[in-house]
Design a protein around this motif. Structure first.
Motif: not given
Length: 87
Positions: A18-26
C-alpha cells in the motif's frame, strides 16, 4: 470504517503493498506490506465495512475459527487506526 482517500493497494511480484498518492503523501511517507489476507480485508475496507462485515467475509473466504478471525481483525483494525489509514 473506510480506507482514507489517497492510499492504493498494488500487487508487486507476488507481494501486496500500500502506498500513499496525491496529498496523502504529506501525511504518510512509507510503504505498507500486506499478506494475502490483509489485502483481502483492505479491498473490503476500500468500499467501507464494519468489523462484523470483515469477520463474516473472512469466515466465508478462509477456514478459520470465528474467535481467531475476530482477534486478527481487531489487531488489523488497530494497526490501520494507529497509522491513521481509516476513517
Amino acid at each position: 470504517m473506510k480506507i482514507k482517500e489517497g492510499f492504493i493497494l498494488r500487487e508487486v511480484a507476488g507481494s501486496y503493498i500500500v502506498v500513499a498518492v496525491g496529498s496523502a503523501v504529506k501525511e504518510f511517507n512509507g510503504v505498507i506490506n500486506l499478506n494475502e489476507t490483509g489485502a483481502f480485508l483492505w479491498k473490503i475496507l476500500e468500499k467501507g465495512a464494519e468489523k462484523e462485515d470483515l469477520i463474516s467475509a473472512l469466515l466465508a473466504e478462509y477456514e478459520v475459527e470465528e474467535e481467531l478471525a475476530t482477534k486478527d481483525i481487531e489487531k488489523f483494525i488497530e494497526k490501520l487506526e494507529s497509522a491513521k489509514l481509516i476513517k
